[in-house]
Enzyme design. Structure first.
Site, PDB file in Angstrom:
ATOM      1  CG  ASP A  65     -13.073  11.669 -47.839  1.00 20.92           C
ATOM      2  OD1 ASP A  65     -12.483  11.005 -48.695  1.00 20.92           O
ATOM      3  OD2 ASP A  65     -14.296  11.947 -47.896  1.00 20.92           O
ATOM      4  N   GLY A  99       3.476  11.231 -42.809  1.00 16.65           N
ATOM      5  CA  GLY A  99       4.630  11.528 -43.658  1.00 16.65           C
ATOM      6  C   GLY A  99       5.855  11.815 -42.803  1.00 16.65           C
ATOM      7  CD  GLN A 127      -5.753  13.417 -36.635  1.00 13.27           C
ATOM      8  OE1 GLN A 127      -5.369  14.477 -36.163  1.00 13.27           O
ATOM      9  NE2 GLN A 127      -6.723  13.351 -37.505  1.00 13.27           N
ATOM     10  CD  GLU A 144      -4.730  18.826 -42.501  1.00 17.17           C
ATOM     11  OE1 GLU A 144      -5.635  19.509 -42.028  1.00 17.17           O
ATOM     12  OE2 GLU A 144      -3.933  18.181 -41.800  1.00 17.17           O
TER      13      GLU A 144
HETATM   14  C1  LIG Z   1      -0.406  10.936 -49.162  1.00 14.59           C
HETATM   15  C2  LIG Z   1      -1.040  10.925 -47.802  1.00 14.59           C
HETATM   16  C3  LIG Z   1      -0.393  11.543 -46.750  1.00 14.59           C
HETATM   17  C4  LIG Z   1      -0.929  11.494 -45.461  1.00 14.59           C
HETATM   18  N1  LIG Z   1      -0.245  12.064 -44.421  1.00 14.59           N
HETATM   19  C5  LIG Z   1      -0.715  11.913 -43.154  1.00 14.59           C
HETATM   20  C6  LIG Z   1       0.030  12.416 -42.041  1.00 14.59           C
HETATM   21  O1  LIG Z   1       1.101  13.014 -42.192  1.00 14.59           O
HETATM   22  N2  LIG Z   1      -0.460  12.181 -40.788  1.00 14.59           N
HETATM   23  C7  LIG Z   1      -1.637  11.520 -40.563  1.00 14.59           C
HETATM   24  O2  LIG Z   1      -2.019  11.350 -39.421  1.00 14.59           O
HETATM   25  N3  LIG Z   1      -2.385  11.065 -41.615  1.00 14.59           N
HETATM   26  C8  LIG Z   1      -1.942  11.239 -42.895  1.00 14.59           C
HETATM   27  N4  LIG Z   1      -2.692  10.761 -43.956  1.00 14.59           N
HETATM   28  C9  LIG Z   1      -3.963  10.091 -43.698  1.00 14.59           C
HETATM   29  C10 LIG Z   1      -5.159  10.944 -44.086  1.00 14.59           C
HETATM   30  O3  LIG Z   1      -5.299  12.027 -43.217  1.00 14.59           O
HETATM   31  C11 LIG Z   1      -6.411  10.047 -44.112  1.00 14.59           C
HETATM   32  O4  LIG Z   1      -6.215   9.109 -45.157  1.00 14.59           O
HETATM   33  C12 LIG Z   1      -7.653  10.878 -44.332  1.00 14.59           C
HETATM   34  O5  LIG Z   1      -8.006  11.564 -43.158  1.00 14.59           O
HETATM   35  C13 LIG Z   1      -8.856  10.033 -44.804  1.00 14.59           C
HETATM   36  O6  LIG Z   1      -9.146   9.055 -43.898  1.00 14.59           O
HETATM   37  P1  LIG Z   1      -9.275   7.516 -44.336  1.00 14.59           P
HETATM   38  O7  LIG Z   1      -8.061   7.131 -45.064  1.00 14.59           O
HETATM   39  O8  LIG Z   1      -9.650   6.807 -43.097  1.00 14.59           O
HETATM   40  O9  LIG Z   1     -10.484   7.464 -45.353  1.00 14.59           O
HETATM   41  P2  LIG Z   1     -11.916   6.889 -45.061  1.00 14.59           P
HETATM   42  O10 LIG Z   1     -12.605   7.778 -44.089  1.00 14.59           O
HETATM   43  O11 LIG Z   1     -11.837   5.443 -44.731  1.00 14.59           O
HETATM   44  O12 LIG Z   1     -12.570   7.062 -46.492  1.00 14.59           O
HETATM   45  C14 LIG Z   1     -13.002   5.994 -47.337  1.00 14.59           C
HETATM   46  C15 LIG Z   1     -14.289   6.431 -48.063  1.00 14.59           C
HETATM   47  O13 LIG Z   1     -15.339   6.546 -47.110  1.00 14.59           O
HETATM   48  C16 LIG Z   1     -16.012   7.777 -47.252  1.00 14.59           C
HETATM   49  N5  LIG Z   1     -16.510   8.210 -45.934  1.00 14.59           N
HETATM   50  C17 LIG Z   1     -15.853   8.191 -44.750  1.00 14.59           C
HETATM   51  N6  LIG Z   1     -16.630   8.668 -43.762  1.00 14.59           N
HETATM   52  C18 LIG Z   1     -17.808   8.999 -44.327  1.00 14.59           C
HETATM   53  C19 LIG Z   1     -19.027   9.567 -43.829  1.00 14.59           C
HETATM   54  N7  LIG Z   1     -19.177   9.915 -42.549  1.00 14.59           N
HETATM   55  N8  LIG Z   1     -20.041   9.771 -44.702  1.00 14.59           N
HETATM   56  C20 LIG Z   1     -19.879   9.468 -45.993  1.00 14.59           C
HETATM   57  N9  LIG Z   1     -18.757   8.950 -46.534  1.00 14.59           N
HETATM   58  C21 LIG Z   1     -17.734   8.716 -45.709  1.00 14.59           C
HETATM   59  C22 LIG Z   1     -14.964   8.729 -47.805  1.00 14.59           C
HETATM   60  O14 LIG Z   1     -15.562   9.800 -48.524  1.00 14.59           O
HETATM   61  C23 LIG Z   1     -14.179   7.803 -48.737  1.00 14.59           C
HETATM   62  O15 LIG Z   1     -14.845   7.754 -49.986  1.00 14.59           O
HETATM   63  C24 LIG Z   1      -2.169  10.826 -45.248  1.00 14.59           C
HETATM   64  C25 LIG Z   1      -2.841  10.235 -46.327  1.00 14.59           C
HETATM   65  C26 LIG Z   1      -2.292  10.277 -47.590  1.00 14.59           C
HETATM   66  C27 LIG Z   1      -3.012   9.613 -48.729  1.00 14.59           C
END
Ligand SMILES: Cc1cc2nc3c(=O)[nH]c(=O)nc-3n(C[C@H](O)[C@H](O)[C@H](O)COP(=O)(O)OP(=O)(O)OC[C@H]3O[C@@H](n4cnc5c(N)ncnc54)[C@H](O)[C@@H]3O)c2cc1C
Length: 664
Positions: A426, A177, A137, A424
């Site tokens: 943030d 993953g 995703q 799953e």
């Molecule tokens: C170990 C690991 C395994 C993973 N496995 C998978 C997987 O198997 N498949 C997959 O698809 N993804 C996977 N992910 C991705 C994961 O689902 C995303 O990292 C997660 O959804 C958070 O999104 P982001 O990284 O874009 O964070 P961001 O949304 O960019 O967050 C950055 C900061 O912005 C803040 N923020 C974001 N939006 C808002 C808002 N509207 N209001 C206020 N603050 C906000 C957050 O709180 C955070 O502090 C994995 C991630 C990790 C670390």
């Protein structure tokens, strides 16, 4: 000395039946027996050894994980293990691997979003592991905002296919993953385009690698995203990157349980309600809450056992020094975490029930409880994973310097656990969803639609806005009604205060953004109330075993009163309690710590963790910490030779002042 229990004196102090507490912790006698059997099976098999994990280079580490995952599958088949046993066995192997995503995300996505025919075609292959799947995703430029994903799936009516494409660098899939090196297939989320029109984000089953030689299929670029935080830890997993260059898949590989694309390229909604998808989300999040209680209890088990072994200061007449667990400061940091582990265990158990309830209602086309169930699981995922991640780090500090050693198990446990705050959903983003739900609930009060489930306390809003705490002495804080009313009044008043501030903004979205930090605090208050109330509900059940219920009452008191003490600013600011009542709560909390103290070791023994699973010298069952630390130091590869590699080249020229001629 082998066979000596250095914690035996501690175990003699126990005031309750530990064997019965083990059943309570496991959830049932049956679950206890399955867990116990699977944990021992893994612990006694040398293939599942993990004490060398943090020292392995990435490639060796990864290959070793492949070996363990494949060997585990072989054992599962040889022993004809049930689904329940197999899943326990995998969890006791205790190593993130592609199988987690295959079983935990790929299979549930097909089950939840695939039509009956799609399930019939794909699930048997997945169940036998003839295909291995991941969940793709997140993209390089887009995570939390799923609607912002850029990958496209354009329908080509000429060939009856979708063309999957990554139009920009930021549209590269990033993080899934199991994707980097292993998966043959993925459920890929992309923006559906029909006849030039966008139709939102949908899931597609895409084959990524050849089933013959494992090479990426034409048009697919795939790789691992590189090393992650910590040693060992999540580096056993091949989180991957993925790009598509006009990759074609048949139309029937779009997951079409809810929306279908017809042969002539039209989108139609099936008669399956869209809300069914939320059922899967509730399921995944309840497993995360269960995992939080497990991770926290592991850290607490290590810190508690070590705190009883470790002695500092206080020796008189040459006698032993004081066990650090006897310091009130240590207790005030450790025992709330112990109580939280139990609290999360019980709220996780309740969430399991909630999932069944939601599923049954959805099947009967009853969507009335869905928003509440959704908010509740989102909030509890956020609350429990945040507390657990912080709690593991606090447990490390509770073990002083030795907690910083890899052999304490705590640095790796923290590194492997902490991404649960991000994946799953943030945690902050999730709490904001809870806050939206709370604001909607407040705005609908008095509309004749009574709030249900965990939000039903809002139905008594007038009483909760006016009532005052009746506590007069410390012991009054042991009354569940006093504690519950305090948490309800705090949560209700914080929500109402936010709603009042919001109403002053002409643009509600601007107001929501401006007040978001306060809104998150209100959401946290609501979620803490849920955990406290579910702990009280647990205590209303018939709990057998000498002294077991009594211990749980003490832990429930510790859990709720430590929150009240920590957040006393909220309780005071909302004028529900007076400073005197806050101080009485703290007096009662100290008294409860004294009641936990003699039972602390038995309370962590009740988790029934093997030394293998704990993976910590500081937390070993017999408490024989020092010889084990000493031996482990000698096993480090740096100690293979007395004179280190590099002596002649670097140390000697330095000592002999020969740097000008040295080959550096
Ligand atoms: C170990 C690991 C395994 C993973 N496995 C998978 C997987 O198997 N498949 C997959 O698809 N993804 C996977 N992910 C991705 C994961 O689902 C995303 O990292 C997660 O959804 C958070 O999104 P982001 O990284 O874009 O964070 P961001 O949304 O960019 O967050 C950055 C900061 O912005 C803040 N923020 C974001 N939006 C808002 C808002 N509207 N209001 C206020 N603050 C906000 C957050 O709180 C955070 O502090 C994995 C991630 C990790 C670390």
């Amino acid at each position: 000395m082998e066979g000596v229990d250095y914690l035996a004196d501690e175990r003699k102090k126990t005031e309750f039946d530990v064997e019965e507490m083990k059943i309570v912790w496991a959830g049932s006698r049956h679950t206890f027996e399955v867990s116990d059997r699977m944990a021992k099976l893994v612990a006694n098999d040398p293939v599942f050894r993990k004490d060398d994990r943090v020292m392995l280079a990435r490639k060796d580490l990864f290959k070793n994980t492949l070996r363990k995952a494949t060997y585990a599958w072989k054992r599962i088949n040889e022993l004809r293990l049930s689904e329940e046993e197999a899943s326990k066995l995998r969890s006791f192997v205790d190593e993130p691997a592609f199988t987690d995503l295959h079983w935990g995300m790929f299979v549930p996505a097909i089950k939840g979003q695939g039509t009956d025919e799609q399930q019939k075609k794909w699930l048997p292959l997945a169940y036998k592991m003839q295909i291995i799947g991941c969940y793709a995703q997140t993209e390089l430029g887009h995570g939390s905002n799923v609607q912002g994903l850029e990958t496209t799936a354009t329908f080509d009516p000429q060939t009856d296919e979708f063309v999957i494409h990554s139009p920009t660098l930021t549209s590269s899939k990033w993080w899934p993953g199991g994707l980097g090196k292993v998966s043959t297939h993925g459920v890929v989320y992309a923006r559906l385009i029909l006849d030039g029109q966008e139709h939102g984000i949908h899931g597609f089953i895409v084959q990524l690698r050849s089933l013959e030689d494992h090479r990426p299929l034409p048009g697919i670029t795939v790789a691992d995203i590189g090393m992650k935080f910590g040693s060992g830890a999540y580096n056993t997993m091949d989180n991957g990157l993925l790009r598509f260059d006009h990759v074609r898949i048949p139309r029937d590989q779009m997951l079409m349980r809810v929306s279908q694309v017809t042969r002539d390229g039209k989108i139609v909604q099936s008669d399956v309600p869209r809300q069914l998808v939320y059922g899967t989300m509730v399921y995944v999040r309840q497993t995360i809450v269960q995992d939080a209680s497990i991770a926290l209890s592991r850290a607490v088990c290590i810190a508690t056992r070590y705190s009883a072994v470790r002695r500092q200061f206080g020796s008189s007449n040459g006698g032993p020094e004081t066990q650090v667990i006897d310091y009130k400061t240590q207790q005030s940091r450790l025992f709330p975490l112990l109580a939280s582990a139990y609290a999360f265990r019980f709220v996780g158990e309740w969430l399991k029930w909630l999932y069944t309830d939601v599923t049954q209602r959805l099947q009967a086309n009853d969507f009335s409880t869905l928003p509440e169930a959704h908010a509740c699981t989102a909030g509890l995922k956020s609350l429990t994973t945040s507390v657990t991640a912080d709690g593991i780090e606090e447990s490390r500090k509770l073990c002083g310097g030795h907690g910083y050693l890899a052999s304490s198990g705590l640095p790796e446990l923290f590194a492997v656990y902490v991404p649960a705050c991000t994946y799953e959903g943030d945690n902050t983003v999730l709490m904001l969803q809870v806050a939206r739900f709370l604001m909607k609930t407040v705005s609908q009060l008095g509309s004749g639609k009574p709030p249900v489930g965990t939000i039903s306390y809002m139905g008594r809003i007038e009483q909760l806005m006016q009532c005052r705490c009746a506590v007069k002495k410390a012991g009054d804080w042991l009354n569940p009604n006093a504690v519950l009313e305090a948490f309800e009044a705090r949560a209700a008043r914080m929500s109402v205060s936010c709603a009042q501030k919001l109403s002053k903004f002409s643009n509600p979205e601007e107001g929501f953004a401006e007040l978001s930090a306060d809104l998150v605090e209100a959401a946290v208050a609501h979620c803490q109330l849920i955990v406290v109330s579910k702990f009280f509900e647990k205590l209303q059940q018939d709990i057998p075993g000498k002294g077991v219920k009594r211990q749980l009452e003490v832990l429930c008191g510790v859990y709720s009163l430590h929150l009240l003490h920590k957040h006393q600013g909220d309780f005071l600011a909302t004028s529900y309690i007076t400073p005197k009542q806050a101080s009485l709560a703290n007096d009662q909390l100290r008294e409860l710590y004294s009641q936990v103290r003699p039972n602390a070791i038995a309370l962590v023994d009740a988790f029934n963790y093997t030394d293998h699973y704990l993976g910590s010298i500081l937390g070993c069952y017999d408490g024989n910490v020092y010889p084990k630390l000493y031996e482990a130091a000698w096993r480090d590869p740096l100690n293979d030779s007395v004179i280190p590699d590099g002596y002649e080249q670097y140390i000697r020229p330095l000592l002999k002042q020969q740097l000008r001629v040295a080959k550096l």
